[in-house]
Design an enzyme around this catalytic site. Structure first.
Site, PDB file in Angstrom:
ATOM      1  CE  LYS A   1       2.583 -18.439  -0.210  1.00 17.35           C
ATOM      2  NZ  LYS A   1       1.702 -19.626  -0.233  1.00 17.35           N
TER       3      LYS A   1
ATOM      4  CE1 TYR B   1      -3.347  -2.894   0.714  1.00 15.36           C
ATOM      5  CE2 TYR B   1      -4.605  -0.858   0.587  1.00 15.36           C
ATOM      6  CZ  TYR B   1      -4.556  -2.243   0.549  1.00 15.36           C
ATOM      7  OH  TYR B   1      -5.705  -2.949   0.337  1.00 15.36           O
TER       8      TYR B   1
ATOM      9  CG  ASP C   1      -7.852  -5.212   1.334  1.00 19.03           C
ATOM     10  OD1 ASP C   1      -8.861  -4.694   1.848  1.00 19.03           O
ATOM     11  OD2 ASP C   1      -7.723  -5.393   0.107  1.00 19.03           O
TER      12      ASP C   1
ATOM     13  CG  ASP D   1      -1.298 -20.561   1.181  1.00 16.77           C
ATOM     14  OD1 ASP D   1      -0.807 -20.376   2.314  1.00 16.77           O
ATOM     15  OD2 ASP D   1      -0.712 -21.202   0.281  1.00 16.77           O
TER      16      ASP D   1
ATOM     17  CG  ASP E   1     -13.346  -7.754   1.737  1.00 19.74           C
ATOM     18  OD1 ASP E   1     -13.251  -6.922   2.666  1.00 19.74           O
ATOM     19  OD2 ASP E   1     -13.658  -7.424   0.570  1.00 19.74           O
TER      20      ASP E   1
HETATM   21  C1  IPM Z   1     -10.626  -1.544   2.992  1.00 17.64           C
HETATM   22  C2  IPM Z   1     -10.776  -1.147   1.549  1.00 17.64           C
HETATM   23  C3  IPM Z   1      -9.661  -0.198   1.167  1.00 17.64           C
HETATM   24  C4  IPM Z   1      -8.366  -0.955   1.357  1.00 17.64           C
HETATM   25  C5  IPM Z   1      -9.774   0.384  -0.237  1.00 17.64           C
HETATM   26  C6  IPM Z   1     -11.104   1.074  -0.447  1.00 17.64           C
HETATM   27  C7  IPM Z   1      -8.641   1.302  -0.555  1.00 17.64           C
HETATM   28  O1  IPM Z   1     -10.841  -2.254   0.729  1.00 17.64           O
HETATM   29  O2  IPM Z   1     -10.725  -0.676   3.859  1.00 17.64           O
HETATM   30  O3  IPM Z   1     -10.409  -2.726   3.246  1.00 17.64           O
HETATM   31  O4  IPM Z   1      -7.912  -1.656   0.446  1.00 17.64           O
HETATM   32  O5  IPM Z   1      -7.783  -0.839   2.426  1.00 17.64           O
HETATM   33 MN    MN Z   2     -10.764  -4.118   1.778  1.00 18.53          MN
END
Ligand code: IPM
Ligand code: MN
Length: 360
Positions: free
Chosen positions: A197, A138, A255, A231, A259
């Protein structure tokens, strides 16, 4: 005397304002009971402002935000703005400039919420991911050459300093010591799992792994240490989430796995996160994004924003109030809501806010 907190409110884009409204409704409903007060200052940073002014963040925005006790954010992302501009110009910029080096993302299945994981309930899905939030891929270090040609080369580097790794690890060890499963009476040990990893990223995650064991051994011998490849972590997050307590990982892996974690806890409607600078100003947000297609319909789930509000209180030191809000959310998920998805809750956005606020 009641404590007063100065909160910068950034409702943002899409459904952000709708969920922030409900979050503030709940935070204010709990305020008198827990003897605190919120002084709110609103900022209109987001897509609409950008389209109007051509400016993502005005000069000095980060410095101004540094004067607040915390930032409460709805969502950033606008259908008429090219992807990347607002995300990097607002969200990532603030994370970096405010040095919010921790992204704390609990993966918690609330009672009554359906998980796509068969046979897993609130007891099994209950862990926390500490995502390093200012380093790794990032940082944007890299570049391209011969762009647009068949010979184009693109490089984006995974960059970590010992300093960045150490501070993320120390935060995680402290967190595991205070809030791990043993400390909560839910398990035999407080465990910190490093997600990496090391078999491929032999420079970056080797640095993480050495620092992890060195710091753990010297400063946190009471915290149990585990290491998992990223993984395999994805596999176990689906198969055996009950193994996890506190996980720590780099920015990109964090990140991605959060999710996945959010889906296992019932979806984006209920997943909250905090961008934390333990020595500075932190920013709390529902992690689901702006969901533009639901804007203005009063159907989006505000619980993620409400839970982000509770995390904000916890970080401000209002631990009891934060717990009470979590309990209120649990009651509502257990007894009222049909689903966590927008339009399928059985209640509108504002009604869900009322249900939670009504517990105070
Ligand atoms: C999150 C989002 C952000 C990230 C994006 C929107 C830049 O996906 O907060 O997880 O990748 O950190
Ligand atoms: Mn995200």
């Amino acid at each position: 005397m009641s404590k007063s907190y100065n909160i910068a409110v950034m409702p943002g884009d899409g459904t952000g304002p709708e969920v922030v409204r409900e979050g503030l409704k709940v935070l204010n409903a709990a305020a008198s009971k827990f003897n605190y007060k919120l002084e709110l200052t609103e900022f209109d940073y987001g897509g609409d402002r950008y389209l109007r002014t051509g400016e993502v963040l005005p000069a000095g925005a980060a410095d101004e935000l540094k004067t607040f006790d915390a930032i409460y954010l709805g969502a950033i992302g606008h259908p008429d703005v090219k992807p990347g501009i607002l995300e990097t110009g607002i969200l990532l910029k603030l994370r970096f400039e405010l040095d919010q080096y921790i992204n704390l993302r609990p993966v918690k299945l609330y009672p009554g919420v359906e998980s796509p994981l068969k046979d897993k309930g609130p007891k099994e899905i209950d862990y926390v991911v500490v995502r390093e939030n200012t380093g790794g891929i990032y940082t944007g270090i890299g570049g391209t050459s011969m762009k647009g040609t068949a010979q184009e080369v693109a490089v984006q580097n995974m960059v970590y300093s010992r300093f960045q790794v150490e501070r993320a690890l120390r935060y995680s060890f402290e967190y595991a010591r205070k809030f791990g499963k043993k400390s909560q009476g839910k398990g035999e040990a407080n465990t910190l799992g490093l997600v990496g990893k090391t078999n491929v990223l032999t420079y970056v995650y080797d640095l993480w792994e050495r620092a992890f064991h060195e710091i753990g051994k010297a400063e946190y011998p009471d915290v149990k240490r585990e290491y998992y490849h990223v993984d395999a972590t994805c596999m176990w997050m689906v198969k055996s989430p009950e193994w996890f307590d506190v996980l720590v990982t780099g920015n990109m892996f964090g990140d991605i796995i959060t999710d996945l974690g959010a889906m296992t806890q019932g979806g984006m409607g209920i997943a909250a996160g905090g961008n934390i600078n333990p020595e500075g100003v932190s920013m709390f947000e529902p992690i689901g994004g702006s969901a533009p297609k639901y804007t203005g319909q009063n159907v989006i789930n505000p619980l993620a924003a409400i839970c982000a509000g509770a995390m904000m209180l916890e970080t401000l030191g209002e631990i009891e109030a934060a717990k009470a809000i979590e309990n209120a959310v649990s009651k509502v998920t257990a007894t009222k809501l049909k689903s966590m998805s927008a339009g399928k809750m059985g209640y509108s956005t504002s009604e869900v806010g009322d249900l939670v606020a009504g517990q105070f």
